[in-house]
Design a protein around this motif. Structure first.
Motif, PDB file in Angstrom:
ATOM      1  N   LEU A  25     -95.325 -68.608 -16.519  1.00  0.00           N
ATOM      2  CA  LEU A  25     -94.559 -68.335 -15.184  1.00  0.00           C
ATOM      3  C   LEU A  25     -94.344 -69.819 -14.670  1.00  0.00           C
ATOM      4  O   LEU A  25     -92.956 -69.906 -14.251  1.00  0.00           O
ATOM      5  N   ILE A  26     -95.067 -70.651 -14.405  1.00  0.00           N
ATOM      6  CA  ILE A  26     -94.831 -72.013 -14.076  1.00  0.00           C
ATOM      7  C   ILE A  26     -93.682 -72.761 -14.760  1.00  0.00           C
ATOM      8  O   ILE A  26     -92.799 -73.165 -14.535  1.00  0.00           O
ATOM      9  N   ILE A  27     -93.705 -72.671 -16.281  1.00  0.00           N
ATOM     10  CA  ILE A  27     -92.583 -73.206 -17.090  1.00  0.00           C
ATOM     11  C   ILE A  27     -91.415 -72.481 -16.872  1.00  0.00           C
ATOM     12  O   ILE A  27     -90.570 -73.277 -16.657  1.00  0.00           O
ATOM     13  N   CYS A  28     -91.389 -71.034 -16.719  1.00  0.00           N
ATOM     14  CA  CYS A  28     -90.189 -70.555 -16.610  1.00  0.00           C
ATOM     15  C   CYS A  28     -89.430 -70.913 -15.184  1.00  0.00           C
ATOM     16  O   CYS A  28     -88.262 -70.998 -15.001  1.00  0.00           O
ATOM     17  N   ILE A  29     -90.366 -71.086 -14.368  1.00  0.00           N
ATOM     18  CA  ILE A  29     -89.692 -71.321 -12.803  1.00  0.00           C
ATOM     19  C   ILE A  29     -88.908 -72.933 -12.970  1.00  0.00           C
ATOM     20  O   ILE A  29     -88.096 -73.023 -12.344  1.00  0.00           O
ATOM     21  N   ILE A  30     -89.621 -73.853 -13.771  1.00  0.00           N
ATOM     22  CA  ILE A  30     -89.117 -75.131 -13.727  1.00  0.00           C
ATOM     23  C   ILE A  30     -87.820 -75.202 -14.471  1.00  0.00           C
ATOM     24  O   ILE A  30     -87.112 -75.999 -14.235  1.00  0.00           O
ATOM     25  N   LEU A  31     -88.040 -74.497 -15.405  1.00  0.00           N
ATOM     26  CA  LEU A  31     -86.844 -74.291 -16.283  1.00  0.00           C
ATOM     27  C   LEU A  31     -85.640 -73.517 -15.996  1.00  0.00           C
ATOM     28  O   LEU A  31     -84.438 -74.063 -16.375  1.00  0.00           O
ATOM     29  N   SER A  32     -85.966 -72.893 -14.828  1.00  0.00           N
ATOM     30  CA  SER A  32     -84.828 -72.134 -14.024  1.00  0.00           C
ATOM     31  C   SER A  32     -83.948 -73.046 -12.980  1.00  0.00           C
ATOM     32  O   SER A  32     -83.135 -72.623 -12.458  1.00  0.00           O
ATOM     33  N   GLY A  36     -80.616 -78.917  -9.512  1.00  0.00           N
ATOM     34  CA  GLY A  36     -81.206 -78.743  -8.280  1.00  0.00           C
ATOM     35  C   GLY A  36     -81.292 -77.294  -7.573  1.00  0.00           C
ATOM     36  O   GLY A  36     -81.745 -77.293  -6.713  1.00  0.00           O
ATOM     37  N   ALA A  37     -80.707 -76.380  -8.211  1.00  0.00           N
ATOM     38  CA  ALA A  37     -80.777 -75.166  -7.671  1.00  0.00           C
ATOM     39  C   ALA A  37     -81.431 -74.154  -8.639  1.00  0.00           C
ATOM     40  O   ALA A  37     -81.318 -74.281  -9.568  1.00  0.00           O
ATOM     41  N   PHE A  38     -82.022 -73.007  -7.971  1.00  0.00           N
ATOM     42  CA  PHE A  38     -82.669 -72.191  -8.808  1.00  0.00           C
ATOM     43  C   PHE A  38     -81.730 -70.971  -9.226  1.00  0.00           C
ATOM     44  O   PHE A  38     -81.384 -70.471  -8.352  1.00  0.00           O
ATOM     45  N   ASN A  39     -81.823 -70.925 -10.400  1.00  0.00           N
ATOM     46  CA  ASN A  39     -80.972 -69.979 -11.219  1.00  0.00           C
ATOM     47  C   ASN A  39     -81.686 -68.750 -11.546  1.00  0.00           C
ATOM     48  O   ASN A  39     -82.567 -68.593 -12.530  1.00  0.00           O
ATOM     49  N   ILE A  40     -81.344 -67.602 -10.710  1.00  0.00           N
ATOM     50  CA  ILE A  40     -82.525 -66.416 -10.899  1.00  0.00           C
ATOM     51  C   ILE A  40     -82.248 -65.635 -11.926  1.00  0.00           C
ATOM     52  O   ILE A  40     -83.240 -65.012 -12.470  1.00  0.00           O
ATOM     53  N   SER A  41     -81.039 -65.503 -12.495  1.00  0.00           N
ATOM     54  CA  SER A  41     -80.662 -64.927 -13.474  1.00  0.00           C
ATOM     55  C   SER A  41     -81.297 -65.360 -14.906  1.00  0.00           C
ATOM     56  O   SER A  41     -81.870 -64.860 -16.015  1.00  0.00           O
ATOM     57  N   SER A  42     -81.173 -66.861 -14.947  1.00  0.00           N
ATOM     58  CA  SER A  42     -81.945 -67.323 -15.946  1.00  0.00           C
ATOM     59  C   SER A  42     -83.443 -67.298 -15.834  1.00  0.00           C
ATOM     60  O   SER A  42     -84.245 -67.119 -17.121  1.00  0.00           O
ATOM     61  N   PHE A  43     -83.956 -67.384 -14.645  1.00  0.00           N
ATOM     62  CA  PHE A  43     -85.666 -67.073 -14.602  1.00  0.00           C
ATOM     63  C   PHE A  43     -85.936 -65.773 -15.250  1.00  0.00           C
ATOM     64  O   PHE A  43     -86.989 -65.446 -15.931  1.00  0.00           O
ATOM     65  N   LEU A 145     -96.974 -77.963 -20.624  1.00  0.00           N
ATOM     66  CA  LEU A 145     -96.953 -78.411 -19.152  1.00  0.00           C
ATOM     67  C   LEU A 145     -96.919 -79.894 -19.077  1.00  0.00           C
ATOM     68  O   LEU A 145     -96.074 -80.509 -18.279  1.00  0.00           O
ATOM     69  N   ILE A 146     -97.673 -80.532 -20.048  1.00  0.00           N
ATOM     70  CA  ILE A 146     -97.621 -81.993 -20.123  1.00  0.00           C
ATOM     71  C   ILE A 146     -96.326 -82.526 -20.631  1.00  0.00           C
ATOM     72  O   ILE A 146     -95.822 -83.422 -19.813  1.00  0.00           O
ATOM     73  N   LEU A 147     -95.704 -81.780 -21.440  1.00  0.00           N
ATOM     74  CA  LEU A 147     -94.102 -82.103 -21.854  1.00  0.00           C
ATOM     75  C   LEU A 147     -93.141 -81.856 -20.759  1.00  0.00           C
ATOM     76  O   LEU A 147     -92.392 -82.922 -20.490  1.00  0.00           O
ATOM     77  N   LEU A 155    -103.452 -81.949 -15.401  1.00  0.00           N
ATOM     78  CA  LEU A 155    -104.295 -81.600 -14.591  1.00  0.00           C
ATOM     79  C   LEU A 155    -104.797 -80.235 -15.106  1.00  0.00           C
ATOM     80  O   LEU A 155    -105.988 -79.895 -14.816  1.00  0.00           O
ATOM     81  N   PHE A 156    -104.196 -79.374 -15.642  1.00  0.00           N
ATOM     82  CA  PHE A 156    -104.615 -78.148 -16.141  1.00  0.00           C
ATOM     83  C   PHE A 156    -105.762 -78.177 -17.083  1.00  0.00           C
ATOM     84  O   PHE A 156    -106.417 -77.331 -17.753  1.00  0.00           O
ATOM     85  N   GLY A 157    -105.410 -79.539 -17.950  1.00  0.00           N
ATOM     86  CA  GLY A 157    -106.473 -79.833 -19.044  1.00  0.00           C
ATOM     87  C   GLY A 157    -107.913 -79.837 -18.436  1.00  0.00           C
ATOM     88  O   GLY A 157    -109.147 -79.856 -19.191  1.00  0.00           O
ATOM     89  N   ILE A 158    -108.267 -79.813 -17.029  1.00  0.00           N
ATOM     90  CA  ILE A 158    -109.717 -79.883 -16.604  1.00  0.00           C
ATOM     91  C   ILE A 158    -110.307 -78.626 -16.844  1.00  0.00           C
ATOM     92  O   ILE A 158    -111.349 -78.380 -16.985  1.00  0.00           O
TER      93      ILE A 158
END
Length: 293
Positions: A25-32, A36-43, A145-147, A155-158
């Motif tokens: 979900l985090i990955i998809c949000i970032i990729l969308s 600078g604008a959030f593309n809801i259809s891409s998400f 997520l590191i990439l 940080l998720f590596g914790i």
């Protein structure tokens, strides 16, 4: 019993098809985000692909297979894992093909192919050795997520040393199996991503440089590896050997890595040490830190 309940909860949350839901979900949000604008259809497209092929289908076959065999949801018997792993390979690869067909974001496309290949590697190892699918399932998306996010993704590596404790405490894996699952997952995901990005000429830009990715991975895995190796070898003064190696590692990351890598190492090391001391004498890392045979 309380420790077992906590370990079971951690293990359940970090079941590969489950942990990939929030991390993807985090990955998809970032990729969308585009310009600078959030593309809801891409998400929506990215999230549907990841949910179906990286979570829903693998989880469905795991639950079905476990019920059919009358075994636990972890499918603890090594030989019983072959079918779910094969289905996982197929599911991730179909997701890769679908992503290619709909021309989805190339980062997700490559990641799904990495998942398919990595699961194939796990299957080959499982033929002879019960490597941890849980730690592999965590390290894959964390590697992604590191990439994407560099130190913030690292940080998720914790979670990695916490999950090792969980799997070993539940007696689902040996220490070596739990550690190795994460190590191979981290490195394969990052190295394969760079390889496939070059082979397919996708030219995914803005990702963390490979050299930095390697440093972040090393910062996550070094302390668990040191504790794991010392757990197995029969030497005196294990505690002092551990602290000596930790000091050398601290100096190495401080001198050769970035400040962010140094911080990741410190955080993962502290987590590993606190987990070890809180686990008690039945946990191998505890005995290393307490200098017990």
């Amino acid at each position: 019993m309380e420790k077992l309940k906590i370990a079971e909860t951690i293990s359940t949350i970090n079941n590969p098809p489950i942990i990939c839901i929030p991390l993807f979900l985090i990955i998809c949000i970032i990729l969308s985000f585009e310009n600078g604008a959030f593309n809801i259809s891409s998400f929506i497209v990215l999230e549907l692909i990841s949910l179906v092929f990286a979570s829903a289908l693998p989880m469905a076959i795991i639950l079905y297979w476990a019920k059919k065999l009358g075994t636990d949801k972890d499918i603890s018997n090594r030989s019983d894992r072959y079918t779910p792993l094969i289905v996982g390979i197929i599911s991730y690869f179909i997701g890769f093909l679908v992503s290619m067909i709909v021309n989805a974001n190339h980062f997700l496309t490559i990641l799904l192919l990495c998942y398919s290949i990595n699961t194939g590697v796990v299957l080959l190892i499982t033929l002879k050795w019960k490597i941890s699918v849980h730690t592999t399932g965590l390290s894959g998306p964390v590697g992604a997520l590191i990439l994407l996010l560099g130190p913030f993704g690292a940080l998720f590596g914790i979670i990695y040393p916490v999950l090792i404790w969980s799997r070993v405490t539940l007696k689902k894996h040996t220490m070596a199996q739990a550690i190795c699952g994460g190590v191979q997952g981290f490195f394969l995901t990052v190295l394969e991503f760079y390889l496939f990005n070059w082979l397919f000429k996708f030219n995914v830009v803005g990702i963390t440089p490979l050299n930095d990715c390697i440093f972040y991975i090393l910062a996550i895995i070094i302390t668990p590896i040191i504790l794991g190796v010392l757990s197995y070898i029969d030497i005196k003064n294990k505690k002092w050997v551990f602290w000596t190696l930790e000091i050398i590692s601290i100096a190495g990351f401080y001198l050769l890595g970035s400040f962010e890598v140094f911080i990741i190492f410190i955080l993962v090391s502290l987590t590993s040490i606190l987990i070890s001391l809180g686990a008690g004498s039945d946990y191998l890392w505890y005995n290393v830190l307490k200098n017990r045979i």
